[in-house]
Structure formats: C-alpha cells, structure tokens
Design an enzyme around this catalytic site. Structure first.
Site, PDB file in Angstrom:
ATOM      1  N   GLN A  16       4.731  -3.734  -3.534  1.00 41.85           N
ATOM      2  CA  GLN A  16       6.036  -3.970  -2.902  1.00 41.85           C
ATOM      3  C   GLN A  16       6.030  -4.152  -1.388  1.00 41.85           C
ATOM      4  O   GLN A  16       6.680  -5.060  -0.860  1.00 41.85           O
ATOM      5  CB  GLN A  16       6.997  -2.823  -3.259  1.00 41.85           C
ATOM      6  CG  GLN A  16       8.396  -3.060  -2.745  1.00 41.85           C
ATOM      7  CD  GLN A  16       9.385  -1.934  -2.989  1.00 41.85           C
ATOM      8  OE1 GLN A  16      10.392  -1.850  -2.331  1.00 41.85           O
ATOM      9  NE2 GLN A  16       9.128  -1.065  -3.948  1.00 41.85           N
ATOM     10  N   GLU A 138       5.316   4.420  -2.270  1.00 39.15           N
ATOM     11  CA  GLU A 138       6.641   4.696  -1.701  1.00 39.15           C
ATOM     12  C   GLU A 138       6.953   6.182  -1.460  1.00 39.15           C
ATOM     13  O   GLU A 138       7.218   6.607  -0.336  1.00 39.15           O
ATOM     14  CB  GLU A 138       7.693   4.093  -2.646  1.00 39.15           C
ATOM     15  CG  GLU A 138       9.136   4.463  -2.346  1.00 39.15           C
ATOM     16  CD  GLU A 138       9.659   3.824  -1.072  1.00 39.15           C
ATOM     17  OE1 GLU A 138       9.445   2.631  -0.880  1.00 39.15           O
ATOM     18  OE2 GLU A 138      10.285   4.530  -0.261  1.00 39.15           O
ATOM     19  N   ASP A 167       8.291   1.378   1.258  1.00 36.68           N
ATOM     20  CA  ASP A 167       7.727   0.070   0.923  1.00 36.68           C
ATOM     21  C   ASP A 167       8.481  -1.067   1.614  1.00 36.68           C
ATOM     22  O   ASP A 167       7.960  -1.747   2.490  1.00 36.68           O
ATOM     23  CB  ASP A 167       7.781  -0.148  -0.597  1.00 36.68           C
ATOM     24  CG  ASP A 167       6.654   0.571  -1.313  1.00 36.68           C
ATOM     25  OD1 ASP A 167       5.653   0.905  -0.662  1.00 36.68           O
ATOM     26  OD2 ASP A 167       6.778   0.803  -2.519  1.00 36.68           O
ATOM     27  N   GLY A 246      25.333  11.317  12.275  1.00 39.23           N
ATOM     28  CA  GLY A 246      25.704  10.934  13.638  1.00 39.23           C
ATOM     29  C   GLY A 246      26.669  11.921  14.268  1.00 39.23           C
ATOM     30  O   GLY A 246      26.889  13.019  13.755  1.00 39.23           O
ATOM     31  N   GLY A 247      27.253  11.518  15.382  1.00 38.84           N
ATOM     32  CA  GLY A 247      28.137  12.402  16.134  1.00 38.84           C
ATOM     33  C   GLY A 247      29.553  12.463  15.580  1.00 38.84           C
ATOM     34  O   GLY A 247      30.383  13.226  16.066  1.00 38.84           O
TER      35      GLY A 247
HETATM   36  N1  COA Z   1     -10.253 -10.764  -6.284  1.00 35.40           N
HETATM   37  C1  COA Z   1     -11.144  -9.772  -6.478  1.00 35.40           C
HETATM   38  N2  COA Z   1     -10.864  -8.478  -6.193  1.00 35.40           N
HETATM   39  C2  COA Z   1      -9.656  -8.204  -5.717  1.00 35.40           C
HETATM   40  C3  COA Z   1      -8.681  -9.189  -5.481  1.00 35.40           C
HETATM   41  C4  COA Z   1      -9.024 -10.534  -5.786  1.00 35.40           C
HETATM   42  N3  COA Z   1      -8.183 -11.533  -5.599  1.00 35.40           N
HETATM   43  N4  COA Z   1      -7.574  -8.600  -4.994  1.00 35.40           N
HETATM   44  C5  COA Z   1      -7.844  -7.289  -4.915  1.00 35.40           C
HETATM   45  N5  COA Z   1      -9.084  -7.037  -5.345  1.00 35.40           N
HETATM   46  C6  COA Z   1      -9.781  -5.755  -5.402  1.00 35.40           C
HETATM   47  C7  COA Z   1      -9.920  -5.107  -4.047  1.00 35.40           C
HETATM   48  O1  COA Z   1     -10.959  -5.702  -3.318  1.00 35.40           O
HETATM   49  C8  COA Z   1     -10.224  -3.674  -4.464  1.00 35.40           C
HETATM   50  O2  COA Z   1     -11.593  -3.564  -4.798  1.00 35.40           O
HETATM   51  P1  COA Z   1     -12.564  -2.414  -4.208  1.00 35.40           P
HETATM   52  O3  COA Z   1     -11.850  -1.125  -4.386  1.00 35.40           O
HETATM   53  O4  COA Z   1     -13.780  -2.556  -5.065  1.00 35.40           O
HETATM   54  O5  COA Z   1     -12.812  -2.699  -2.785  1.00 35.40           O
HETATM   55  C9  COA Z   1      -9.443  -3.528  -5.755  1.00 35.40           C
HETATM   56  O6  COA Z   1      -9.015  -4.835  -6.127  1.00 35.40           O
HETATM   57  C10 COA Z   1      -8.265  -2.619  -5.719  1.00 35.40           C
HETATM   58  O7  COA Z   1      -7.487  -2.802  -4.544  1.00 35.40           O
HETATM   59  P2  COA Z   1      -6.550  -1.600  -4.050  1.00 35.40           P
HETATM   60  O8  COA Z   1      -5.799  -2.018  -2.865  1.00 35.40           O
HETATM   61  O9  COA Z   1      -7.402  -0.359  -3.927  1.00 35.40           O
HETATM   62  O10 COA Z   1      -5.547  -1.460  -5.289  1.00 35.40           O
HETATM   63  P3  COA Z   1      -5.076  -0.163  -6.097  1.00 35.40           P
HETATM   64  O11 COA Z   1      -4.240  -0.683  -7.185  1.00 35.40           O
HETATM   65  O12 COA Z   1      -6.191   0.717  -6.470  1.00 35.40           O
HETATM   66  O13 COA Z   1      -4.173   0.634  -5.030  1.00 35.40           O
HETATM   67  C11 COA Z   1      -2.331   0.854  -3.492  1.00 35.40           C
HETATM   68  C12 COA Z   1      -2.853   0.225  -4.788  1.00 35.40           C
HETATM   69  C13 COA Z   1      -0.962   0.286  -3.222  1.00 35.40           C
HETATM   70  C14 COA Z   1      -2.231   2.383  -3.658  1.00 35.40           C
HETATM   71  C15 COA Z   1      -3.293   0.519  -2.331  1.00 35.40           C
HETATM   72  O14 COA Z   1      -3.498  -0.861  -2.292  1.00 35.40           O
HETATM   73  C16 COA Z   1      -2.792   1.007  -0.984  1.00 35.40           C
HETATM   74  O15 COA Z   1      -2.854   2.195  -0.654  1.00 35.40           O
HETATM   75  N6  COA Z   1      -2.311   0.077  -0.150  1.00 35.40           N
HETATM   76  C17 COA Z   1      -1.869   0.359   1.207  1.00 35.40           C
HETATM   77  C18 COA Z   1      -0.538   1.046   1.217  1.00 35.40           C
HETATM   78  C19 COA Z   1       0.520   0.276   0.502  1.00 35.40           C
HETATM   79  O16 COA Z   1       0.801  -0.862   0.788  1.00 35.40           O
HETATM   80  N7  COA Z   1       1.182   0.977  -0.405  1.00 35.40           N
HETATM   81  C20 COA Z   1       2.428   0.527  -0.979  1.00 35.40           C
HETATM   82  C21 COA Z   1       2.284  -0.360  -2.080  1.00 35.40           C
HETATM   83  S1  COA Z   1       3.905  -0.874  -2.513  1.00 35.40           S
END
Ligand code: COA
Length: 424
Positions: A16, A138, A167, A246-247
C-alpha cells in the site's frame, strides 16, 4: 497537459504505502511503470479477493493509471532491463524490506552510477537507528509513531485508526519528497535519495500529541474530558476519546436514531467565536453571560455538562439536520458519515473524489479519486493494469528493444507472459 507530463517513474513498489505514492504521481501525469514479479505480481493482487479470478479491490484501488511490466529482478536479463529502465526514468520508487534492493544489486551508489539524475525514493518502516532493519506494516507504524497510544478512550486499550496513516500517509509524504527533489533537480541537475520512514510520517501526523506531551509539564490539559472529570494526568499524553485535538473544544454527540444507527452521530465544536449562537440554538441563552460559562477558559471544567446539554438538543435532530441548522450560523459540526453514505454521495461523485471505474476482470467498482485538485492538471482515473499487461510495449516502445534483442529477452523467461507477437 498534466503537471508531471514527461516524468517517467520506475515503480518498484508493492502493497500500500509505495503504490499510493506512485498512483498520485500517475494522476498528476507521470508515466508510471510498475515492475512486478513474473506470474505473481504485487501480493495485493490476490489478497482480500471478492471476485474469484479477478484482481482484488485492494490492488485495483491503489494502482490506477499505471502500466505493468513483469520482470524477474534476480535474473541477469531482468537486471539488464531494470538497468535500462533506471537509465530512462526520472524517478525510481520502492518500498521493499530494508536491504532487498541492495541484494538485487541496485544499491543507491550503483543506481547513481547508472543515472546521476535519477531520484530514488524509498518507504521504510523506520529511519536510521536500532529498528532500521525491521519489516513494517500499517499498524506497526501507527503504534511506533505515537498514534495508538493517543487514540481510544482513557479506560480502554490503545487503538489503531481506520485511516491508513502509516501506509497511505507515508505515500503522501514520499510523493511530496519526490516532487520536491524533482524541483531541486531543475537547478542542481542532480538526483537524490528520498526516504520516508513510516514511523516518522505517523509522528508528523501526531504532532499535536507531542505538543500536549510538553504542555503536561505546565499542568493538566484542561480541554481534555478527564480534566472535567477530575481524573489526574499521568506522565504521558493520554488517550482523549473524541475530544478535539485543538484549542476549540469538541465532542462526538448522539443524534436522532442513534439507538439503531451506529453512525447517527455528529461532531460538535464549541468554537469560542460562536458560543452565543450555540447557547441560543440549544436553548440556554443564560449561558451567554452566566459566570463560569461566558468566557472560554471558565468553561473548561464544565465541558462534560455543556456537551451533555448540547447532546440533549442533537438527539432531537438527525445528523444532517444538525448540519443544516448549525452551518448557516458558522457553528462547526460534521456528520459521522458511514462508508455507505460516502459511496453514495452525489457531491463526492461530482467532484471526482469517488469514481466509478470499469475493469475487464471485475466489471464496475468504486474507488477514491485524486484527493488533491489542480486547476490546470485534470485527473482522469483509469483502471489498474493486469499483471504484465504492458511488458511487450515497455520493452519495445519505451526501451527500444526489437528483433533478436527482444527475442532473446522474451525467451529468457525473466518477463513472464510477454507476448510472442511483441517479440516479432
Ligand atoms: N523479481 C524478483 N524478486 C523480487 C521482485 C521481482 N520483481 N520483487 C521483489 N522481489 C523479492 C525481493 O528482492 C525480496 O527478496 P530477498 O528477500 O531475497 O532480497 C523478496 O521479493 C521479498 O521482498 P520484501 O520487501 O521483503 O517483501 P515481504 O513481502 O517479505 O515484506 C513488507 C513486505 C511490506 C513488510 C516489506 O517490503 C517492508 O517492510 N517494506 C518497507 C515498509 C513498507 O513499505 N511497509 C508497508 C507496506 S504497505
């Protein structure tokens, strides 16, 4: 002509926070190219499914006006195309877990070498420090950003709010960072790194609560209900129920029909400037001059009594009748609108804030349009892309691949469903 026409965005976002940012940029006219994992795509495509086989509302409502390209960023051919996209784009946006982009081989240093003018914009859960490596969603941000500890009632647990301030709120912060960096690039000629940590974004939105934390040192917070109730304050800004932040004191009050309708309520603010009008409306004209009532500060220990009296009046009116009576008198009130009422509101449809969109897999659905209106840059909300819908088009038209080169890429398997026709 759109405000961001000509700006190319490599959208490496998911879930998101990032997608809300790039959707805004798309609405302002940027060409947003969403990179997704082949055959899988953004995880939200298949989360909270309501129409079997179709992209979810979760996905569609965050990804309008974008193009989708499937790229396996861990495959050499995928990396080659990503490198070309970095060369071509003005902005790259990502919200992977900390370190994921580096692990793909696209550290900020490498990205800058490929394109010194590019702006790399990232959402992370936390900024530099002991939590910088954490994955965050979030509600974690709402809790770590001070929102949960200050939301809810004094005698209840901390509460998260339905507004996605962690988010979508951070997406907004990031979008501002991006356009600011684009503006600076006009003068400097250089790109830069933009970081919007979710905790920081929530803290920014909770600014008034840090204000109250410091005010506590000077004594009780007199506009909080608990002051009137004689409940002592502790060390930290307390939860304040529906008290105004607020105030000008305010509360949520029952309206006609509250017994059956969970949203038959109004917000009511007793702004000092219209106190006399409030007294007249609720039938307490003596309060205009009575000692303890006439002056705003004298009223602070009687707010509960005052709002109880106002509620006696609001309970005799619907929330819209309260609005109709108070608005002409400049008394600030607001009906508690349900999502159903918002979805059906003709005014919001007219203003483009609630928009109906047609989608090939799911048919017609409602979405929230652009909440920021520019008089010289009209927003036309178009549907979200299917997974990899524009892979061929981006490889050939945007990046200029053709002939054997395109064939080599499409046969590498790094680009999902890219069509054979595109290769030919
Ligand atoms: N091709 C190949 N690999 C891909 C890819 C693509 N097009 N897009 C993503 N990936 C891989 C990434 O390289 C990563 O691999 P690695 O862990 O081996 O390096 C893997 O997919 C997972 O990515 P990640 O971001 O860790 O996803 P997740 O689902 O495990 O975690 C979140 C999701 C949101 C918790 C995390 O991305 C995060 O903390 N983001 C920052 C904060 C954020 O935006 N949070 C709010 C989300 S609404």
């Amino acid at each position: 002509m759109k405000a961001l026409e000509g700006v190319k965005v490599l959208d490496f976002t998911h879930v998101q926070s990032g997608p809300t940012c790039t959707q805004l940029l798309a609405w302002f006219g940027a060409d947003v190219i969403k990179v997704e994992r082949p055959g899988v795509g953004d995880a939200t495509r298949k989360q909270l499914i309501d129409v079997p086989g179709a992209d979810s509302l979760y996905f569609t409502m965050l990804n309008h006006n974008k193009r989708s390209i499937e790229i396996n960023s861990k495959d050499p051919a995928g990396k080659e195309v990503l490198t070309k996209l970095i060369e071509t784009c003005d902005v790259m946006v990502e919200n992977f877990a900390p370190g994921a982009l580096d692990r793909m081989g696209f550290s900020w240093e490498n990205i800058q070498k490929i394109n010194p003018r590019i702006i790399l914009a990232s959402v992370k859960g936390f900024g530099p420090g002991k939590y910088e490596d954490c994955k965050v969603y979030e509600n974690v941000a709402q809790c770590a950003g001070g929102s949960a500890s200050t939301t809810g009632f004094l005698d209840g647990p901390p509460l998260v709010t339905g507004a996605q301030i962690g988010d979508s709120g951070t997406g907004l912060h990031l979008a501002l960072g991006i356009v600011t960096a684009l503006f600076q690039r006009e003068k400097s000629g250089r790109g830069q790194k933009v970081l919007a940590p979710m905790q920081d974004g929530v803290i920014n939105l909770c600014r008034v609560k840090l204000r109250d934390q410091q005010r506590l040192e000077a004594g009780p917070l007199k506009e909080y209900s608990q002051f009137g109730e004689g409940i002592p304050f502790g060390e930290a800004t307390p939860r304040a129920g529906n008290d105004s932040g607020g105030g000008q004191p305010g509360r949520i009050l029952k309206c006609k029909g509250w017994e059956k309708d969970p949203n038959a309520y109004t917000y009511f603010i007793i702004q000092a400037a219209v106190w006399e009008k409030v007294c007249d409306v609720i039938g307490e004209p003596d309060w205009k001059t009575a000692e303890g009532y006439a002056k705003p500060n004298d009223r602070l220990d009687k707010l509960n009594k005052i709002f109880e009296r106002i509620e006696e009046w609001t309970k005799t009116k619907t929330k819209f009748e309260v609005m109709d009576t108070c608005n002409p008198l400049d008394i600030p009130v607001g009906p508690i609108l349900s999502m159903k009422e918002i979805a059906e509101d003709p005014g919001l449809r007219e203003s483009g804030t609630i928009v109906e969109v047609d989608h090939p897999e799911r048919g017609k659905y409602l979405t929230v349009g652009c909440p920021i209106k520019l008089s010289d840059s009209e927003v036309n909300v178009t549907r979200s892309p299917l997974l990899g819908e524009h892979t061929g088009e981006i490889l050939s038209e945007v990046l200029g691949y053709s002939g054997d080169e395109l064939k080599r890429l499409t046969e590498s398997g790094a680009f999902g469903n890219v069509t054979k026709e595109a290769a030919e």
